[in-house]
Design a protein around this motif. Structure first.
Motif, PDB file in Angstrom:
ATOM      1  N   LEU A  32       0.807  -1.214   0.000  1.00  0.00           N
ATOM      2  CA  LEU A  32       0.000   0.000   0.000  1.00  0.00           C
ATOM      3  C   LEU A  32       0.838   1.259   0.000  1.00  0.00           C
ATOM      4  CD1 LEU A  32      -2.688   1.482   0.278  1.00  0.00           C
ATOM      5  CD2 LEU A  32      -2.554   1.127   2.741  1.00  0.00           C
ATOM      6  N   MET A  33       1.949   1.235   0.732  1.00  0.00           N
ATOM      7  CA  MET A  33       2.725   2.449   0.898  1.00  0.00           C
ATOM      8  C   MET A  33       3.863   2.575  -0.114  1.00  0.00           C
ATOM      9  SD  MET A  33       0.876   3.662   3.015  1.00  0.00           S
ATOM     10  CE  MET A  33      -0.339   3.101   4.201  1.00  0.00           C
ATOM     11  N   ALA A  34       3.900   1.709  -1.115  1.00  0.00           N
ATOM     12  CA  ALA A  34       4.925   1.852  -2.145  1.00  0.00           C
ATOM     13  C   ALA A  34       4.709   3.158  -2.885  1.00  0.00           C
ATOM     14  CB  ALA A  34       4.852   0.690  -3.123  1.00  0.00           C
ATOM     15  N   PRO A  35       5.773   3.898  -3.191  1.00  0.00           N
ATOM     16  CA  PRO A  35       5.600   5.189  -3.861  1.00  0.00           C
ATOM     17  C   PRO A  35       5.000   5.036  -5.249  1.00  0.00           C
ATOM     18  CG  PRO A  35       7.919   4.563  -3.801  1.00  0.00           C
ATOM     19  CD  PRO A  35       7.191   3.589  -2.943  1.00  0.00           C
ATOM     20  N   VAL A  36       4.045   5.891  -5.551  1.00  0.00           N
ATOM     21  CA  VAL A  36       3.393   5.880  -6.845  1.00  0.00           C
ATOM     22  C   VAL A  36       3.872   7.051  -7.689  1.00  0.00           C
ATOM     23  CG1 VAL A  36       1.171   5.992  -8.015  1.00  0.00           C
ATOM     24  CG2 VAL A  36       1.363   4.777  -5.845  1.00  0.00           C
ATOM     25  N   LEU A  37       3.911   8.217  -7.055  1.00  0.00           N
ATOM     26  CA  LEU A  37       4.372   9.432  -7.727  1.00  0.00           C
ATOM     27  C   LEU A  37       5.455  10.052  -6.855  1.00  0.00           C
ATOM     28  CD1 LEU A  37       0.878  10.876  -8.702  1.00  0.00           C
ATOM     29  CD2 LEU A  37       2.434   9.653 -10.193  1.00  0.00           C
ATOM     30  N   ALA A  48       0.155   0.044  -6.937  1.00  0.00           N
ATOM     31  CA  ALA A  48       1.180  -0.715  -6.220  1.00  0.00           C
ATOM     32  C   ALA A  48       0.976  -2.219  -6.324  1.00  0.00           C
ATOM     33  CB  ALA A  48       1.199  -0.294  -4.753  1.00  0.00           C
ATOM     34  N   ASP A  49      -0.260  -2.677  -6.221  1.00  0.00           N
ATOM     35  CA  ASP A  49      -0.519  -4.113  -6.158  1.00  0.00           C
ATOM     36  C   ASP A  49      -0.886  -4.750  -7.495  1.00  0.00           C
ATOM     37  OD1 ASP A  49      -0.027  -3.846  -3.499  1.00  0.00           O
ATOM     38  OD2 ASP A  49      -2.010  -4.493  -2.818  1.00  0.00           O
ATOM     39  N   TYR A  50      -1.424  -3.953  -8.405  1.00  0.00           N
ATOM     40  CA  TYR A  50      -1.925  -4.535  -9.659  1.00  0.00           C
ATOM     41  C   TYR A  50      -1.349  -3.900 -10.919  1.00  0.00           C
ATOM     42  CZ  TYR A  50      -5.254  -6.505  -6.400  1.00  0.00           C
ATOM     43  OH  TYR A  50      -5.810  -7.174  -5.332  1.00  0.00           O
ATOM     44  N   GLY A  51      -0.554  -2.853 -10.766  1.00  0.00           N
ATOM     45  CA  GLY A  51       0.024  -2.198 -11.932  1.00  0.00           C
ATOM     46  C   GLY A  51      -1.002  -1.530 -12.811  1.00  0.00           C
ATOM     47  N   LEU A  52      -2.138  -1.147 -12.242  1.00  0.00           N
ATOM     48  CA  LEU A  52      -3.211  -0.521 -13.014  1.00  0.00           C
ATOM     49  C   LEU A  52      -3.204   0.991 -12.790  1.00  0.00           C
ATOM     50  CD1 LEU A  52      -6.156  -3.022 -12.329  1.00  0.00           C
ATOM     51  CD2 LEU A  52      -4.749  -2.849 -14.401  1.00  0.00           C
ATOM     52  N   GLU A  53      -3.137   1.751 -13.871  1.00  0.00           N
ATOM     53  CA  GLU A  53      -3.110   3.203 -13.790  1.00  0.00           C
ATOM     54  C   GLU A  53      -4.258   3.810 -14.587  1.00  0.00           C
ATOM     55  OE1 GLU A  53       0.844   5.066 -14.223  1.00  0.00           O
ATOM     56  OE2 GLU A  53       1.585   3.034 -14.595  1.00  0.00           O
ATOM     57  N   PRO A  54      -4.824   4.925 -14.089  1.00  0.00           N
ATOM     58  CA  PRO A  54      -5.921   5.571 -14.808  1.00  0.00           C
ATOM     59  C   PRO A  54      -5.488   6.053 -16.191  1.00  0.00           C
ATOM     60  CG  PRO A  54      -5.096   6.988 -13.056  1.00  0.00           C
ATOM     61  CD  PRO A  54      -4.466   5.644 -12.860  1.00  0.00           C
ATOM     62  N   GLU A  55      -6.429   6.053 -17.115  1.00  0.00           N
ATOM     63  CA  GLU A  55      -6.235   6.432 -18.515  1.00  0.00           C
ATOM     64  C   GLU A  55      -5.425   5.381 -19.275  1.00  0.00           C
ATOM     65  OE1 GLU A  55      -8.002   8.624 -19.628  1.00  0.00           O
ATOM     66  OE2 GLU A  55      -8.420  10.003 -17.984  1.00  0.00           O
ATOM     67  N   LYS A  56      -4.366   4.886 -18.685  1.00  0.00           N
ATOM     68  CA  LYS A  56      -3.546   3.877 -19.338  1.00  0.00           C
ATOM     69  C   LYS A  56      -4.204   2.499 -19.313  1.00  0.00           C
ATOM     70  CE  LYS A  56       0.930   1.515 -18.870  1.00  0.00           C
ATOM     71  NZ  LYS A  56       2.170   1.421 -18.045  1.00  0.00           N
ATOM     72  N   ASP A  57      -4.734   2.104 -18.149  1.00  0.00           N
ATOM     73  CA  ASP A  57      -5.292   0.752 -17.984  1.00  0.00           C
ATOM     74  C   ASP A  57      -6.795   0.721 -17.778  1.00  0.00           C
ATOM     75  OD1 ASP A  57      -2.722  -0.747 -17.993  1.00  0.00           O
ATOM     76  OD2 ASP A  57      -2.343   0.458 -16.195  1.00  0.00           O
ATOM     77  N   PHE A  58      -7.371   1.798 -17.300  1.00  0.00           N
ATOM     78  CA  PHE A  58      -8.825   1.872 -17.124  1.00  0.00           C
ATOM     79  C   PHE A  58      -9.263   3.318 -17.271  1.00  0.00           C
ATOM     80  CE2 PHE A  58      -6.981   2.299 -12.878  1.00  0.00           C
ATOM     81  CZ  PHE A  58      -7.653   3.395 -12.367  1.00  0.00           C
ATOM     82  N   LYS A  59     -10.557   3.508 -17.518  1.00  0.00           N
ATOM     83  CA  LYS A  59     -11.088   4.858 -17.704  1.00  0.00           C
ATOM     84  C   LYS A  59     -11.637   5.383 -16.389  1.00  0.00           C
ATOM     85  CE  LYS A  59     -14.561   7.572 -20.190  1.00  0.00           C
ATOM     86  NZ  LYS A  59     -15.715   7.520 -21.120  1.00  0.00           N
ATOM     87  N   PRO A  60     -11.025   6.443 -15.801  1.00  0.00           N
ATOM     88  CA  PRO A  60     -11.540   7.009 -14.552  1.00  0.00           C
ATOM     89  C   PRO A  60     -12.645   8.033 -14.819  1.00  0.00           C
ATOM     90  CG  PRO A  60      -9.521   8.128 -15.160  1.00  0.00           C
ATOM     91  CD  PRO A  60      -9.774   7.090 -16.231  1.00  0.00           C
ATOM     92  N   VAL A  61     -13.664   8.010 -13.988  1.00  0.00           N
ATOM     93  CA  VAL A  61     -14.704   9.043 -14.008  1.00  0.00           C
ATOM     94  C   VAL A  61     -14.930   9.463 -12.563  1.00  0.00           C
ATOM     95  CG1 VAL A  61     -15.840   8.212 -16.102  1.00  0.00           C
ATOM     96  CG2 VAL A  61     -16.566   7.333 -13.882  1.00  0.00           C
ATOM     97  N   PHE A  62     -15.497  10.644 -12.360  1.00  0.00           N
ATOM     98  CA  PHE A  62     -15.735  11.139 -11.007  1.00  0.00           C
ATOM     99  C   PHE A  62     -17.227  11.397 -10.816  1.00  0.00           C
ATOM    100  CE2 PHE A  62     -11.259  11.870 -11.560  1.00  0.00           C
ATOM    101  CZ  PHE A  62     -10.730  11.614 -10.294  1.00  0.00           C
ATOM    102  N   SER A  63     -17.776  10.770  -9.765  1.00  0.00           N
ATOM    103  CA  SER A  63     -19.214  10.883  -9.501  1.00  0.00           C
ATOM    104  C   SER A  63     -19.551  12.037  -8.571  1.00  0.00           C
ATOM    105  CB  SER A  63     -19.727   9.585  -8.872  1.00  0.00           C
ATOM    106  OG  SER A  63     -19.246   9.456  -7.536  1.00  0.00           O
TER     107      SER A  63
END
Length: 314
Positions: A12-17, A180-195
């Motif tokens: 969980l605490m692995a650096p992302v950015l 960190a756990d799945y290598g999934l990033e927004p825009e690159k691997d899935f489409k993010p939307v905000f509700s």
């Protein structure tokens, strides 16, 4: 609610950015090192005749105006002040209201707590807990039974609803975990939307408007209890570690005497038979207990670090 898998987050605490760091805005001081704004000099303190209270913008504000009514009557009795409920529409608006001196007492959600402390001079001191003193909620990633998604990896190429960028369970924690756990990033691997809100995300999944969503399961529990959504409409793909819930506190510049009276109002409130019990017992809460921002929000500050959050207050 159907559950496919319950997972833990080993990284969980692995650096992302790039790493961020918690720091109070320059308008506040922290001489005692407890990470919250000190009460200012007497000349800068305020003692309003009417105190403005706001609950975090999680669901329909009208529901919570009623839910908080008995507590606010108690708060008025304990402080000798008029109390006004302020139905905020967003986390940003709530933080700005406290920063500008228009909000005196508030419950800030888990993810916006550090920002409210750093940028709004918020001094949290309590949290809701169960009768045995336990507290917290989990972030869940949910989908609907007809989505064709059977695990977290199945989010690839699909749409994932977040709530807002200040939300822990609605954005910060899932962003860190998915990277960190799945290598999934927004825009690159899935489409993010905000509700905008957790209830919007939960309803969106239940009504099949979203493929999946990251939400706070405490909100989902209350919606299931009120039968706003049905268990058969929701499938859980992921459940996180436990996080602290909404933190309640005051604006830093209220007089010390008034801050003490407000604290005592929270800790002396008898929940039994009240509107607060009627609403929040649905997710297991039964009392207010003392907390500190330094200790209880440490994991949230680490998540902010993992997401590269920098507290630049505008």
């Amino acid at each position: 609610m159907k559950t496919l898998t319950t997972l833990t987050c080993a990284a969980l605490m692995a650096p992302v950015l790039a790493q961020g760091a918690f720091k109070l805005d320059s308008r506040y001081s922290d001489q005692d090192g407890d990470l919250i704004a000190d009460i200012p000099a007497k000349s800068e303190q305020v003692d309003p005749s009417t105190l403005i209270f706001a609950y975090t913008p999680v669901e329909d504000p009208s529901v919570y105006a009623d839910a908080w009514s008995d507590f606010l009557d108690h708060l008025s009795e304990q402080t000798g002040k008029k109390i006004q409920f302020f139905p905020v529409q967003s986390n940003a608006a709530q933080i700005e209201a406290m920063r500008a001196g228009r909000l005196h007492i508030a419950g800030f959600n888990t993810g916006s707590n550090p920002i409210a402390v750093a940028c709004g001079g918020f001094r949290p001191f309590t949290i809701m807990a169960s009768a045995d003193g336990s507290f917290g909620y989990e972030m869940e990633i949910i989908t609907h039974p007809d989505s064709g998604i059977s695990d977290v990896e199945g989010l690839k190429g699909r749409e994932l609803a977040f709530t807002s960028q200040t939300s822990n369970s609605g954005f910060k924690a899932p962003s860190a975990i998915l990277k960190a756990d799945y290598g999934l990033e927004p825009e690159k691997d899935f489409k993010p939307v905000f509700s905008g809100k957790h209830d919007n995300s939960i309803l969106g999944v239940a009504n099949k408007d979203y493929d999946a969503a990251a939400v706070a399961n405490s909100v989902m529990a209350r919606m299931l209890d009120r039968e706003v959504v049905d268990e058969d409409q929701i499938v859980s793909l992921y459940k996180s570690q436990t996080f602290p819930t909404t933190g309640y506190g005051v604006a830093h510049n209220l007089t010390p005497e008034l801050q003490e009276k407000i604290q005592q109002a929270f800790f002396s409130f008898d929940w039994e038979g009240t509107s607060l019990e009627e609403e929040f017992s649905k997710s297991g809460e039964a009392q207010f207990i003392p907390i500190t921002f330094q200790e209880h929000w440490e994991v949230i500050r680490k998540i902010d670090d993992a997401n590269g959050v920098v507290y630049n207050c505008q």
